[in-house]
Design an enzyme around this catalytic site. Structure first.
Site, short mmCIF file in Angstrom:
data_model
loop_
_atom_site.label_atom_id
_atom_site.label_comp_id
_atom_site.label_asym_id
_atom_site.label_seq_id
_atom_site.Cartn_x
_atom_site.Cartn_y
_atom_site.Cartn_z
N LYS A 1 0.84 -1.21 0.00
CA LYS A 1 0.00 0.00 0.00
C LYS A 1 0.87 1.26 0.00
O LYS A 1 0.63 2.19 -0.76
CB LYS A 1 -0.88 -0.02 1.25
CG LYS A 1 -1.45 1.32 1.66
CD LYS A 1 -2.27 1.16 2.94
CE LYS A 1 -2.56 2.47 3.62
NZ LYS A 1 -1.39 3.11 4.23
N ASN A 2 1.88 1.28 0.85
CA ASN A 2 2.65 2.50 0.99
C ASN A 2 3.59 2.75 -0.19
O ASN A 2 4.26 3.79 -0.25
CB ASN A 2 3.43 2.50 2.31
CG ASN A 2 2.48 2.67 3.50
OD1 ASN A 2 1.29 2.93 3.32
ND2 ASN A 2 3.01 2.52 4.71
N CYS B 1 -5.87 7.86 8.33
CA CYS B 1 -6.05 7.24 9.63
C CYS B 1 -6.03 8.32 10.71
O CYS B 1 -5.24 9.25 10.64
CB CYS B 1 -4.90 6.27 9.91
SG CYS B 1 -5.34 4.57 9.79
N ARG C 1 -1.28 15.03 12.59
CA ARG C 1 -0.36 14.57 11.55
C ARG C 1 0.02 15.77 10.69
O ARG C 1 -0.50 15.99 9.62
CB ARG C 1 -0.98 13.45 10.73
CG ARG C 1 -1.20 12.21 11.59
CD ARG C 1 -1.73 11.05 10.83
NE ARG C 1 -0.73 10.44 9.96
CZ ARG C 1 -0.90 9.28 9.35
NH1 ARG C 1 -2.03 8.63 9.51
NH2 ARG C 1 0.03 8.78 8.59
N PRO C 2 0.97 16.55 11.21
CA PRO C 2 1.34 17.79 10.54
C PRO C 2 2.05 17.55 9.21
O PRO C 2 2.59 16.46 8.98
CB PRO C 2 2.29 18.47 11.53
CG PRO C 2 2.80 17.38 12.41
CD PRO C 2 1.76 16.30 12.42
N ILE C 3 2.06 18.55 8.35
CA ILE C 3 2.81 18.44 7.09
C ILE C 3 3.81 19.60 6.95
O ILE C 3 4.17 20.01 5.86
CB ILE C 3 1.87 18.36 5.86
CG1 ILE C 3 0.86 19.52 5.83
CG2 ILE C 3 1.16 17.03 5.78
CD1 ILE C 3 0.14 19.66 4.50
N ASP C 4 4.25 20.12 8.13
CA ASP C 4 5.17 21.25 8.11
C ASP C 4 6.48 20.93 7.38
O ASP C 4 7.04 21.77 6.67
CB ASP C 4 5.46 21.72 9.55
CG ASP C 4 5.95 20.58 10.42
OD1 ASP C 4 5.32 19.50 10.40
OD2 ASP C 4 6.98 20.74 11.11
N LEU C 5 6.95 19.68 7.52
CA LEU C 5 8.22 19.32 6.85
C LEU C 5 8.06 19.33 5.34
O LEU C 5 8.99 19.67 4.60
CB LEU C 5 8.71 17.94 7.31
CG LEU C 5 9.15 17.84 8.77
CD1 LEU C 5 9.35 16.38 9.17
CD2 LEU C 5 10.45 18.62 8.96
N ASP D 1 3.80 0.69 12.04
CA ASP D 1 2.66 -0.01 11.44
C ASP D 1 2.54 -1.47 11.88
O ASP D 1 1.62 -2.16 11.47
CB ASP D 1 2.75 0.05 9.90
CG ASP D 1 2.38 1.42 9.36
OD1 ASP D 1 1.88 2.26 10.14
OD2 ASP D 1 2.58 1.65 8.15
N ARG E 1 -8.57 -0.53 3.95
CA ARG E 1 -7.63 0.44 3.39
C ARG E 1 -6.27 -0.20 3.12
O ARG E 1 -5.53 0.26 2.25
CB ARG E 1 -7.41 1.62 4.36
CG ARG E 1 -8.61 2.55 4.48
CD ARG E 1 -8.25 3.79 5.29
NE ARG E 1 -6.98 4.32 4.85
CZ ARG E 1 -5.96 4.60 5.63
NH1 ARG E 1 -6.04 4.42 6.93
NH2 ARG E 1 -4.83 5.07 5.13
C1 UD1 Z 1 3.87 6.86 6.29
C2 UD1 Z 1 3.02 5.66 6.04
C3 UD1 Z 1 2.41 5.16 7.34
C4 UD1 Z 1 3.52 4.93 8.37
C5 UD1 Z 1 4.42 6.16 8.50
C6 UD1 Z 1 5.63 5.92 9.40
C7 UD1 Z 1 2.17 5.98 3.78
C8 UD1 Z 1 0.98 6.19 2.90
N1 UD1 Z 1 1.96 5.99 5.11
O1 UD1 Z 1 3.02 7.89 6.83
O2 UD1 Z 1 1.73 3.94 7.07
O3 UD1 Z 1 2.90 4.68 9.61
O4 UD1 Z 1 4.90 6.54 7.21
O5 UD1 Z 1 6.38 4.87 8.94
O6 UD1 Z 1 3.27 5.74 3.31
N2 UD1 Z 1 5.73 14.61 10.84
C9 UD1 Z 1 5.84 15.93 11.15
N3 UD1 Z 1 5.79 16.84 10.13
C10 UD1 Z 1 5.63 16.46 8.82
C11 UD1 Z 1 5.53 15.10 8.53
C12 UD1 Z 1 5.59 14.18 9.55
O7 UD1 Z 1 5.98 16.30 12.30
O8 UD1 Z 1 5.60 17.33 7.97
C13 UD1 Z 1 5.78 13.61 11.94
C14 UD1 Z 1 4.43 12.87 12.06
O9 UD1 Z 1 3.52 13.60 12.86
C15 UD1 Z 1 4.84 11.59 12.70
C16 UD1 Z 1 6.21 11.31 12.08
O10 UD1 Z 1 6.68 12.57 11.59
O11 UD1 Z 1 5.01 11.75 14.07
C17 UD1 Z 1 6.19 10.28 10.97
O12 UD1 Z 1 5.41 10.72 9.92
P1 UD1 Z 1 5.72 10.32 8.40
O13 UD1 Z 1 6.99 9.53 8.33
O14 UD1 Z 1 5.61 11.54 7.58
O15 UD1 Z 1 4.51 9.34 8.08
P2 UD1 Z 1 3.51 9.41 6.89
O16 UD1 Z 1 4.22 9.72 5.62
O17 UD1 Z 1 2.34 10.20 7.27
#
Ligand code: UD1
Length: 420
Positions: free
Chosen positions: A22-23, A116, A121-125, A307, A400
């Site tokens: 999936k990922n 989920c 689940r921020p996207i600041d990065l 996961d 999912r």
């Molecule tokens: C992806 C996977 C998910 C898995 C996760 C961690 C997909 C579709 N999903 O999710 O199944 O559980 O990797 O292996 O591939 N964070 C920030 N800022 C950001 C982005 C992330 O603070 O801009 C934090 C998140 O809140 C979290 C951590 O970083 O605590 C990990 O997130 P991330 O690695 O980005 O996971 P996803 O890509 O959402």
């Protein structure tokens, strides 16, 4: 909204083929627009999330055929339409389309993502680093309006190796001026897979799986073919399911090295694992008494995956002694705890996302609710050993990430049915 009914007490045995991850397929689908042509992708899992990504592609005027596990996407007429809010809200990873769209059109309008409900689940990065690539981002009522005349290669230093941010920044940089270096990127196998896919259509991306990924901008891309990497989380889920029933199963089409941290934990718990690396198979059986784990901590790859923590939590519910799991990535991973406790488990949530699990002799069937994807899978695993019938409601969370968990567990001798 369907439900699963599991009658416990059947040992799992037999052989099962694991499908694509999936990922991997989700970012790959976002990447298919970049070549404005044909991508032939095999080993594609038929997940509800896959179909949401395909709906998004249709909104962008792409077409596809999907027969068996082969998906052929044609993006020659791709347009930069706005992705409907409901699709983005349904699936967090739809934010990955931002990288591809800004790359191709220099403009993208998208809302904040869903997915989920694992807490904040921020996207600041994603956003901060896109800005470093020359993207201007305007935020109006949860809508992101992103523009860039040209993506300008830059050195990006991720303060945390985020999977989604790494993918978005790779996708955003494929046509960049000069080169982008992503320092401290995520190293998950699904990122390696995305890069193999992108390079097969002519991108120039080096260093994936190391501490620095370099993307040299190219001017055009071509048609490509790719086979999606096997799903290590689905494989891990079924290994844990076999373990909890004291069963013996053989999984085919797995990448052993990507499963290593899961296999290590199963070994520590006293299960016998035999890996056939060349044949891509792995066998599990029970050898010693089930032990407890003093501390299992989730980490970015190659550490133990977040996961997989829910599934191991189910297993530890019926292991000997007291175990501790510390979740370090997502703040709401423990939504399955109250449901496992309804089945007779003894789990206490302590401080800092730490769960303390005291093994019990038996679980007892009950009606429980899946609240997220992997937590939902953990309830099915627990149902396999609970006495009587366990009903797991809210099947849509589980669908999912598992193409057909009823079919798979039935092949492995589990007693599970699905109803609407
Ligand atoms: C992806 C996977 C998910 C898995 C996760 C961690 C997909 C579709 N999903 O999710 O199944 O559980 O990797 O292996 O591939 N964070 C920030 N800022 C950001 C982005 C992330 O603070 O801009 C934090 C998140 O809140 C979290 C951590 O970083 O605590 C990990 O997130 P991330 O690695 O980005 O996971 P996803 O890509 O959402």
């Amino acid at each position: 909204m369907g439900e699963f009914n599991i009658t416990g007490g059947h040992k799992l045995h037999g052989e099962l083929k694991i499908l694509g991850a999936k990922n991997s397929i989700l970012p790959i689908l976002a990447g298919t627009i970049l070549n404005k042509g044909e991508s032939i992708i095999s080993n594609v899992p038929r997940l509800s999330d896959t179909f949401i990504a395909l709906e998004i592609l249709e909104h962008l005027d792409c077409t596809y055929t999907f027969e068996k596990d082969i998906l052929i996407i044609n993006s020659s007429n791709v347009s930069n339409n706005v992705i409907p809010i409901d699709l983005v809200q349904k699936m967090r990873s739809s934010i990955i389309f931002l990288g591809s769209l800004i790359s191709l059109f220099g403009y993208c309008k998208i809302c904040y993502p869903g997915g989920c409900k694992l807490g904040k689940r921020p996207i600041d990065l994603h956003l901060d680093n896109l800005k470093k690539l020359g993207v201007t981002i305007l935020e109006v009522d949860d809508i992101l309006i992103c523009t860039a005349n040209k993506i300008i290669g830059a050195d990006l230093n991720l303060t945390f190796p985020s999977v989604g941010a790494t993918e978005n920044l790779i996708l955003a940089s494929v046509f960049c001026l000069g080169e982008t270096n992503i320092i401290n990127p995520a190293k998950e196998p699904e990122i390696i897979d995305l890069v193999h896919f992108l390079n097969s259509m002519g991108c120039n991306i080096q260093g994936v799986g190391t501490n620095c990924i370099t993307i040299k901008g190219v001017s055009s891309l071509y048609n490509c073919e790719h086979k999606v990497v096997s799903d290590r989380i689905v494989a891990g889920t079924y290994l844990v399911a076999a373990a909890i029933t004291d069963g013996s199963i053989l999984l085919d089409n797995v990448n052993i090295s990507y499963l290593q941290s899961t296999l290590d934990v199963l070994n520590q718990l006293g299960y016998y694992i035999r890996s056939y690396e060349k044949d891509n198979k792995v066998f599990i059986t029970t050898q010693n008494k089930k032990l407890s784990l003093p501390l299992l901590e989730t980490k970015p790859y190659p550490g133990f995956p977040t996961d997989m923590q829910s599934q191991f939590m189910a297993l530890l519910c019926v292991s000997n002694g007291v175990s501790t799991i510390k979740e370090t990535l997502f703040e709401s991973r423990n939504m399955n705890v109250s449901e496992l406790n309804k089945l007779g488990a003894n789990i206490i949530i302590g401080e800092n996302q730490t769960s303390i699990i005291t093994g019990v002799n038996n679980l007892v069937g009950n009606t429980v609710y899946a609240k997220d994807l992997r937590g939902g899978a953990s309830l099915i695993i627990a149902g396999l050993v609970a006495s009587g019938v366990t009903t797991v409601k809210n099947s849509e969370h589980i669908e999912r990430g598992y193409e057909d968990i009823t079919r798979d567990l039935t092949i492995l001798n589990g007693n599970i049915t699905y109803s609407n």
